[in-house]
Design a protein around this motif. Structure first.
Motif: not given
Length: 243
Positions: A200-211
């Motif tokens: 989803r982050a990739r599709e939204m153009g967002l570089p990170y997923v914070y865990l």
């Protein structure tokens, strides 16, 4: 005497309490309130600086003699799922995910309740009522979404099996809290939700997923180290980890 702006954040320090990750240790947290018109901007800045959000509170460990809690974020574009991750995705091909507004439902609470009773029966959240759950979901001054994971017919007749409460930041998705139906534990739904957030982050153009926090030596946090490449927040800043 200088005066701070009315919306400037005030930071506070908690008293020591037992560490939930490493036995025999104590933790302290520094926290502030995420409210008002600048809440979203402040949540972005604090998350990038290693804070986490719980309702209208932003917090970070501030232990006197321990730095074991390390913030982790996955690089969405660079992530390439290995064989084990591909198997998880294939095994859950009958599950679809939908992003919704942060509105609690009785169906979600049923899964939440089952998850707490099975996985965290001795934890601090075990006594949460349906009203407490509603507050956890709705009490946010930042952009917060719910992602529901459902079995598609004929596998489960659209049954809800997992939920993720997620903040949408300027540079990524922050997984605030996630839970799943314990009877589907063999499906590795926790892993599936992270993989879904990366996509989803990739599709939204967002570089990170914070865990959130990775704690070396804590079994319950070990899974976060598997999602590579990732960055870990060190005293000098975010450092790349590829293996």
């Amino acid at each position: 005497m200088t005066e701070q702006p009315r919306d400037a954040p005030q930071f506070y320090l908690t008293a020591p309490s037992a560490c939930p990750y490493l036995p025999g240790r104590f933790e302290r947290k520094v926290f502030t309130h995420l409210v008002g018109k600048r809440a979203r901007e402040l949540n972005d800045l604090l998350t990038q600086g290693g804070f986490r959000r719980s309702q209208t509170i932003g917090y970070r460990p501030a232990c006197e003699s321990c730095r074991a809690c390390i913030s982790v974020r996955v690089l969405a574009d660079a992530f390439k799922p290995g064989r084990s991750f591909r198997k998880v995705k294939a095994h859950n091909a009958d599950i679809r995910s939908v992003m919704r507004q942060n509105r609690p439902t009785a169906e979600q609470y049923s899964v939440f309740r089952a998850y707490l009773d099975d996985r965290h029966a001795d934890g601090g959240m075990v006594d949460m009522t349906v009203l407490d759950y509603a507050m956890m979901v709705e009490d946010s001054h930042v952009e917060t979404m719910l992602i529901e994971y459902r079995l598609t017919p004929p596998g489960g007749g659209d049954a809800l099996v997992a939920v993720a409460l997620t903040d949408v930041l300027s540079d990524g998705l922050s997984m605030v809290y996630s839970f799943y139906e314990p009877e589907f534990e063999q499906r590795s739904l926790g892993t599936l939700m992270i993989l879904d957030h990366i996509a989803r982050a990739r599709e939204m153009g967002l570089p990170y997923v914070y865990l959130g926090y990775w704690v070396e030596g804590s079994r319950k946090m070990a899974y976060k180290a598997r999602f590579l490449p990732q960055e870990r927040l060190q005293p000098a800043g975010w450092e790349l980890v590829t293996g």
